[in-house]
Each structure stands twice: as C-alpha cells, then as structure tokens.
Design a protein around this motif. Sequence first.
Motif, PDB file in Angstrom:
ATOM      1  N   ALA A 210      28.065  55.802 -14.090  1.00 28.15           N
ATOM      2  CA  ALA A 210      27.413  54.616 -14.651  1.00 28.15           C
ATOM      3  C   ALA A 210      27.614  54.506 -16.160  1.00 28.15           C
ATOM      4  N   ILE A 211      27.616  55.637 -16.881  1.00 28.33           N
ATOM      5  CA  ILE A 211      27.772  55.555 -18.336  1.00 28.33           C
ATOM      6  C   ILE A 211      29.150  55.030 -18.703  1.00 28.33           C
ATOM      7  N   GLY A 212      30.164  55.401 -17.914  1.00 30.18           N
ATOM      8  CA  GLY A 212      31.502  54.859 -18.152  1.00 30.18           C
ATOM      9  C   GLY A 212      31.569  53.381 -17.850  1.00 30.18           C
ATOM     10  N   LEU A 213      30.959  52.965 -16.734  1.00 30.50           N
ATOM     11  CA  LEU A 213      30.952  51.546 -16.377  1.00 30.50           C
ATOM     12  C   LEU A 213      30.158  50.724 -17.383  1.00 30.50           C
ATOM     13  N   ALA A 214      29.046  51.288 -17.883  1.00 24.08           N
ATOM     14  CA  ALA A 214      28.239  50.577 -18.877  1.00 24.08           C
ATOM     15  C   ALA A 214      29.035  50.343 -20.156  1.00 24.08           C
ATOM     16  N   TRP A 215      29.792  51.359 -20.581  1.00 26.74           N
ATOM     17  CA  TRP A 215      30.615  51.229 -21.784  1.00 26.74           C
ATOM     18  C   TRP A 215      31.718  50.200 -21.574  1.00 26.74           C
ATOM     19  N   LEU A 216      32.304  50.167 -20.363  1.00 26.66           N
ATOM     20  CA  LEU A 216      33.307  49.151 -20.055  1.00 26.66           C
ATOM     21  C   LEU A 216      32.688  47.758 -20.033  1.00 26.66           C
ATOM     22  N   ALA A 217      31.487  47.652 -19.480  1.00 26.75           N
ATOM     23  CA  ALA A 217      30.846  46.346 -19.325  1.00 26.75           C
ATOM     24  C   ALA A 217      30.486  45.732 -20.668  1.00 26.75           C
ATOM     25  N   ILE A 218      29.997  46.543 -21.608  1.00 25.85           N
ATOM     26  CA  ILE A 218      29.603  45.973 -22.891  1.00 25.85           C
ATOM     27  C   ILE A 218      30.810  45.457 -23.655  1.00 25.85           C
ATOM     28  N   ILE A 219      31.947  46.145 -23.517  1.00 30.00           N
ATOM     29  CA  ILE A 219      33.157  45.676 -24.182  1.00 30.00           C
ATOM     30  C   ILE A 219      33.565  44.320 -23.606  1.00 30.00           C
ATOM     31  N   ALA A 220      33.546  44.216 -22.281  1.00 32.22           N
ATOM     32  CA  ALA A 220      33.906  42.953 -21.631  1.00 32.22           C
ATOM     33  C   ALA A 220      32.938  41.846 -22.006  1.00 32.22           C
ATOM     34  N   ALA A 221      31.639  42.154 -22.034  1.00 29.21           N
ATOM     35  CA  ALA A 221      30.630  41.145 -22.355  1.00 29.21           C
ATOM     36  C   ALA A 221      30.769  40.662 -23.793  1.00 29.21           C
ATOM     37  N   GLU A 222      30.990  41.581 -24.723  1.00 30.69           N
ATOM     38  CA  GLU A 222      31.069  41.196 -26.136  1.00 30.69           C
ATOM     39  C   GLU A 222      32.324  40.395 -26.443  1.00 30.69           C
ATOM     40  N   ILE A 223      33.381  40.614 -25.684  1.00 28.94           N
ATOM     41  CA  ILE A 223      34.616  39.869 -25.930  1.00 28.94           C
ATOM     42  C   ILE A 223      34.400  38.367 -25.730  1.00 28.94           C
ATOM     43  N   VAL A 224      33.624  38.012 -24.718  1.00 30.43           N
ATOM     44  CA  VAL A 224      33.428  36.584 -24.420  1.00 30.43           C
ATOM     45  C   VAL A 224      32.157  36.020 -25.040  1.00 30.43           C
TER      46      VAL A 224
END
Length: 278
Positions: A210-224
């Motif tokens: 989950a910590i890896g997915l959370a880090w991936l998700a925030i990058i994706a969210a902040e991009i848009v």
Amino acid sequence: MTTLQRRPSSAAQNKWLAKLQKQFPDLLPPIAAITVFLIVWQLFSWLPGATLPGPIKVVTDTRILILYPFYDLGGTNKGLFWQILASLQRVAVSYILAAVVGIGLGILVGTNKTVSKALDPIFQLLRTVPPLAWVPISLAALRQNEPAALFVIFITAIWPILINTAVGVKQIPQDYNNVAKVLQLNRKQYFFNILIPATLPYIFTGLRIAIGLAWLAIIAAEIVMSGIVGIGFFIWEAYQNNAISEVIIALVYIGVVGLLLDKFMLWLESVIIAQGQK
C-alpha cells in the motif's frame, strides 16, 4: 598515556573497516549495475537524433535544484525538498487513514463469512480502478484539489491492506482457535493474543504494498491537479516548460523516496514482530 588514548580510536576504525569489508560484496553488484546503466544511458544520449539528455547534461541543467533543495520563492516555486515534503504529508494522512480503515474492515471480513460474501464483489470491483480514474470523480465530489488528492491516495492504498488482512484472519490455524476455546478467552483476549499476532505478517505485507501504491497515486493525482505544491505537479510543470532534465531528476528523487519508504516499512515490520515474540 598517548598510546592508551589512541587504542579506542584505532579499534573503532578497524571495526568500521571490518564491517565495510563484510558489506562490500552486497554493495558491489548494485554499484556496478548503476554505473553500467549510467554509461549506457550517456552513450545513447550522444547518438544522432537522441531526444533525452544524458546523465551529465541532467546534472548540469539541474545543479541549482540539486544544490539548493530548500529554496522557497513563494507559491509553487519551491525547491525539491518542499515539493517532496508536501507530497509525503498528503501520503501520510491518507495512508494512515487507509491503514486504520483497511485493517478494521479486513478483520471484519475475515471473521464474518456473511459480510465477506456481501462485500467481496464490491471490493474486487473497486480495487481494479486505476488511481487516475478516481481523480475526476474526487474533484467532482469534493470540489477542491487538496481533499481530492487525499481521497485518491486513500482509495488506492486501502485495498491491499484490507485484502491481506482478511486473508491473514482466514488463515489463522484452527489449533489456535481450539486453544482459545479451551482457555475460554474473551473477545478482547482473543483479539490481542491470537488474531493480531497471527495476522501481523499478512497485515504488513498489505502495508508495504500500500505504501508503494500510495506514493504512485499521489504523483498521478498531483500531475492533473494544477496549482498545488507537490512533486507530481512539479514534474508536469517542468514538462510543460520543456525542462526534461528537471523531469528526470524529479523521477530519481521519487524513486529514492519510494525505496526509503519500502525499507522503512520493512524495518518497522521486523521491529514490531520481534517485540511481539518477546
């Protein structure tokens, strides 16, 4: 007297050298692999028609970002330290919430067959939705970038925690349950003495994923999500300005932070499990 004073320093130095020599066989392969990768990358960047800069040009173009990560000129014009810190703060808030809710729901699903049958189709449906697909829904529902980003991290991170916890509860050996019945443990005693210790490895497996997915998700969210401080938006803004070297150096920082987060969770798991075995 002088000789006696130097002995502790010499002994400490010899101990440090011995430790370094012991770890050297483990350090050499990754160092060699990284070196080869950088050399190959640099050679490809010199080929005619190459569009991406090599490592030398990346370091040259981003030396200000590397040397001065703490600058703050207001707004979103901040150094990489502040960009990453802002992203980590969002991850921390949503990840902790996802851990609490995920572990709680996982235990409920694992201990109650009726609840498991009722909720499993919903969980299996929602967990396959990519993080980026949640962005427009979260923005439409919450109307603000910050809470929308937090929701995207939460909904992405909760599933591995929930599913692994539920699996761990279902995998508790029947012998443990028989012992609990013989000893007539109440719910509280069973929870802390049987359920949690038995499912802890499964829980931490979910937490690490989950910590890896959370880090991936925030990058994706902040991009848009424009106009917020964060490493994801920093990458998108650099791309818009055709600053490819800044994009690459940000990717390096993202990878390093992701690695450190995973190692931290691994260390935390070993500490907690070791404490539980005492």
